[in-house]
Design an enzyme around this catalytic site. Structure first.
Site, mmCIF file in Angstrom:
data_model
loop_
_atom_site.group_PDB
_atom_site.id
_atom_site.type_symbol
_atom_site.label_atom_id
_atom_site.label_comp_id
_atom_site.label_asym_id
_atom_site.label_seq_id
_atom_site.Cartn_x
_atom_site.Cartn_y
_atom_site.Cartn_z
ATOM 1 N N GLU A 213 -16.395 -3.269 -10.038
ATOM 2 C CA GLU A 213 -17.496 -2.345 -10.252
ATOM 3 C C GLU A 213 -17.002 -0.955 -10.564
ATOM 4 O O GLU A 213 -15.890 -0.568 -10.223
ATOM 5 C CB GLU A 213 -18.392 -2.331 -9.008
ATOM 6 C CG GLU A 213 -19.201 -3.607 -8.938
ATOM 7 C CD GLU A 213 -20.017 -3.720 -7.672
ATOM 8 O OE1 GLU A 213 -21.024 -4.432 -7.700
ATOM 9 O OE2 GLU A 213 -19.663 -3.107 -6.654
ATOM 10 N N CYS B 35 -16.464 6.872 -11.223
ATOM 11 C CA CYS B 35 -15.603 6.357 -10.167
ATOM 12 C C CYS B 35 -15.092 4.994 -10.625
ATOM 13 O O CYS B 35 -15.870 4.059 -10.760
ATOM 14 C CB CYS B 35 -16.428 6.255 -8.880
ATOM 15 S SG CYS B 35 -15.533 5.553 -7.493
ATOM 16 N N CYS C 10 -9.119 -5.525 -2.570
ATOM 17 C CA CYS C 10 -8.168 -4.579 -1.976
ATOM 18 C C CYS C 10 -7.409 -5.280 -0.857
ATOM 19 O O CYS C 10 -7.950 -6.160 -0.202
ATOM 20 C CB CYS C 10 -8.934 -3.380 -1.411
ATOM 21 S SG CYS C 10 -7.881 -1.997 -0.950
ATOM 22 N N CYS D 210 -9.106 -1.560 5.545
ATOM 23 C CA CYS D 210 -9.588 -0.444 6.362
ATOM 24 C C CYS D 210 -10.864 -0.918 7.059
ATOM 25 O O CYS D 210 -11.734 -1.520 6.432
ATOM 26 C CB CYS D 210 -9.869 0.773 5.481
ATOM 27 S SG CYS D 210 -8.392 1.349 4.627
ATOM 28 N N CYS E 40 -14.433 -0.040 5.680
ATOM 29 C CA CYS E 40 -14.689 -0.183 4.248
ATOM 30 C C CYS E 40 -15.047 -1.610 3.915
ATOM 31 O O CYS E 40 -14.322 -2.541 4.269
ATOM 32 C CB CYS E 40 -13.464 0.243 3.451
ATOM 33 S SG CYS E 40 -13.680 0.044 1.664
ATOM 34 N N GLY F 178 -9.936 -0.944 -4.706
ATOM 35 C CA GLY F 178 -8.496 -1.075 -4.814
ATOM 36 C C GLY F 178 -7.717 0.150 -4.385
ATOM 37 O O GLY F 178 -8.281 1.217 -4.127
ATOM 38 N N ASN G 106 -21.105 5.233 5.085
ATOM 39 C CA ASN G 106 -22.119 4.398 4.443
ATOM 40 C C ASN G 106 -22.118 3.029 5.093
ATOM 41 O O ASN G 106 -21.115 2.324 5.017
ATOM 42 C CB ASN G 106 -21.825 4.252 2.947
ATOM 43 C CG ASN G 106 -22.031 5.565 2.219
ATOM 44 O OD1 ASN G 106 -23.085 6.185 2.318
ATOM 45 N ND2 ASN G 106 -21.008 6.019 1.508
ATOM 46 N N CYS H 50 -19.601 5.078 -1.461
ATOM 47 C CA CYS H 50 -18.216 4.826 -1.047
ATOM 48 C C CYS H 50 -18.137 3.639 -0.106
ATOM 49 O O CYS H 50 -18.859 3.564 0.876
ATOM 50 C CB CYS H 50 -17.644 6.019 -0.275
ATOM 51 S SG CYS H 50 -17.819 7.565 -1.109
HETATM 52 N N1 SAH Z 1 -7.778 2.883 -1.651
HETATM 53 C C1 SAH Z 1 -8.036 4.225 -2.076
HETATM 54 C C2 SAH Z 1 -9.177 4.302 -3.034
HETATM 55 C C3 SAH Z 1 -10.538 3.989 -2.447
HETATM 56 S S1 SAH Z 1 -11.405 5.478 -2.412
HETATM 57 C C4 SAH Z 1 -8.251 5.099 -0.849
HETATM 58 O O1 SAH Z 1 -8.273 4.567 0.237
HETATM 59 O O2 SAH Z 1 -8.314 6.300 -0.979
HETATM 60 C C5 SAH Z 1 -12.801 5.135 -1.552
HETATM 61 C C6 SAH Z 1 -13.090 6.207 -0.535
HETATM 62 O O3 SAH Z 1 -14.266 5.846 0.175
HETATM 63 C C7 SAH Z 1 -11.981 6.303 0.487
HETATM 64 O O4 SAH Z 1 -11.820 7.613 0.943
HETATM 65 C C8 SAH Z 1 -12.533 5.442 1.580
HETATM 66 O O5 SAH Z 1 -11.886 5.712 2.787
HETATM 67 C C9 SAH Z 1 -13.998 5.802 1.554
HETATM 68 N N2 SAH Z 1 -14.852 4.792 2.180
HETATM 69 C C10 SAH Z 1 -14.613 3.472 2.290
HETATM 70 N N3 SAH Z 1 -15.625 2.858 2.939
HETATM 71 C C11 SAH Z 1 -16.528 3.806 3.255
HETATM 72 C C12 SAH Z 1 -17.796 3.777 3.909
HETATM 73 N N4 SAH Z 1 -18.327 2.653 4.354
HETATM 74 N N5 SAH Z 1 -18.454 4.941 4.031
HETATM 75 C C13 SAH Z 1 -17.920 6.094 3.530
HETATM 76 N N6 SAH Z 1 -16.747 6.168 2.920
HETATM 77 C C14 SAH Z 1 -16.037 5.039 2.778
#
Ligand code: SAH
Length: 395
Positions: free
Chosen positions: A116, A129, A136, A140, A143, A201, A332, A375
């Site tokens: 996406e 974005c 991935c 985390c 996420c 990713g 989120n 995000c």
């Molecule tokens: N792998 C890279 C690129 C992903 S960026 C990284 O970790 O930076 C996506 C961003 O959204 C990251 O900062 C991640 O930590 C954040 N993110 C992931 N899940 C989220 C959620 N449920 N709510 C808010 N931010 C989130």
């Protein structure tokens, strides 16, 4: 899963796509040689095609007015300008758009890979974005993308095509009209002015392709995006951070999310490999970071987990000496998530401490939540729909 981190994945075969949409300069020159363009014409022909593909955004060789008819038809016989298929487009009430893209199947794949890409319009900019991988490996815990298994790295071509597709859909190439149901930035501004590698990713696990893609996106004869408006976000793959800066000149963002190793180990398991001290040292020496080119630190606000005033003060202490800005991201939620978003007063308190220490601390307004485009929500909806379809089909 952790053991697969260093050497993640099956690579897409670079040889299969015969499309020149998303080609690097090297790939384009090779294609022209294959089409029997004489060496002495190579520069001129490459420049012509480059202009048509990236500046004009054409999708047929026939549209390339200054290329001879004979060459146009040779090219059309051997190559295409096809872009990945747009499987679905969703438009949020706030103007955010999400596209689900299906990439050409590589030899090793049973199913075509999908990823996406999200467009976020604001009054003074339009941010795309992009995804760098399908799925991935990082896991985390907050996420949703991390709960889906990795399929593969995207090629440079597939990354670049996300931008071509977005610009096409937004009417951002010469001669196209903006979408009727769409919000784009104000008059005279480009619909896509900024690129963030914050989709699916971990870009630094696919750095060669991300680098190739950035060089095409920033090429002044083509898409001509400013490198200061291209940001690569990483969970902290420390050994590749310097290389990112040296080879791309892109802006750096770090998904920090915690100020102590013990907590960060849980939120971002990659921290066990590259703890905070090493990560911050890499940031301190990031090439060309300066007050005008600050590093963004992303910090997701998780209720009762990482949102206390003491943690805000510790954050300020940790970032001392780094040209930084801090981006607070309200969590989120996704179905079954083990966290909640911090209460608004807690976010405000946190933000105020950072602000008073002299940092910009904008709170990222959640965009596109209604279409699961915010995000950490990417791909989930599509997977869910699919799982439901399988259930209904009685699999
Ligand atoms: N792998 C890279 C690129 C992903 S960026 C990284 O970790 O930076 C996506 C961003 O959204 C990251 O900062 C991640 O930590 C954040 N993110 C992931 N899940 C989220 C959620 N449920 N709510 C808010 N931010 C989130």
């Amino acid at each position: 899963m952790m053991s697969s981190l260093a050497q993640p994945i099956a690579q897409a075969t670079e040889a299969s796509p015969r499309s020149l949409a998303g080609a690097t300069r090297r790939e384009l020159a090779a294609a022209l040689l294959e089409a029997a363009v004489p060496e002495r014409d190579l520069r001129m022909r490459s420049a012509q095609l480059w202009h048509w593909i990236y500046h004009a955004g054409v999708t047929t060789f026939d549209a390339m007015g200054n290329v001879s008819k004979a060459l146009r038809s040779t090219l059309a016989g051997q190559f295409t300008l096809a872009r990945p298929e747009v499987v679905a487009e969703q438009v949020s009430a706030d103007g955010t758009r999400k596209w689900l893209l299906r990439f050409e199947r590589t030899g090793a794949e049973a199913n075509a890979a999908e990823a996406e890409c999200v467009y976020i319009p604001e009054s003074d900019r339009g941010t795309l974005c992009v995804s760098s991988q399908v799925g991935c490996t990082l896991n985390c815990s907050f996420c949703h993308t991390g709960t889906q298994k990795l399929v593969r790295n995207l090629t440079a071509r597939e990354i670049i095509c996300q931008v071509l597709i977005a610009r096409q859909r937004l009417g951002d190439f010469p001669g196209l009209a903006p979408p009727k149901d769409g919000l784009v930035p104000g008059q005279g501004l480009r619909a896509v002015s900024n690129i963030v590698f914050m989709g699916m990713g971990e870009p630094l696990y696919n750095l060669e392709r991300v680098r190739d893609a950035i060089l095409v996106l920033a090429d002044g004869d083509g898409l001509a995006l400013s490198k200061r408006r291209i940001t690569v976000s990483t969970a902290g793959v420390v050994p590749r951070i310097e290389e990112l800066g040296l080879t791309t000149g892109a802006m750096l963002a770090i998904s920090l999310h915690a100020v102590r190793d013990e907590l960060r180990d849980k939120l971002v398991p990659l921290n066990k490999k590259y703890p905070l001290k090493e990560l911050l040292a890499a940031c301190r020496s990031y090439p060309s970071a300066s007050n005008a080119r600050r590093i963004t630190f992303e910090y997701v606000m998780l209720k009762g987990i990482n949102d206390s005033p003491a943690e805000a003060r510790e954050l300020v202490r940790l970032l001392k000496g780094i040209p930084a800005k801090i981006n607070l991201i309200p969590f989120n939620p996704w179905p079954g998530a083990p966290y909640e978003c911090s209460d608004w007063p807690a976010i405000e308190r946190f933000s105020e401490i950072i602000f008073n220490a002299g940092y910009a601390s904008p709170v990222r307004t959640p965009r596109g939540r209604d279409i699961m485009a915010a995000c950490g929500q990417l791909k989930s909806e599509t997977e869910k729909l699919r799982a439901r379809a399988r259930m209904i089909a009685g699999e």
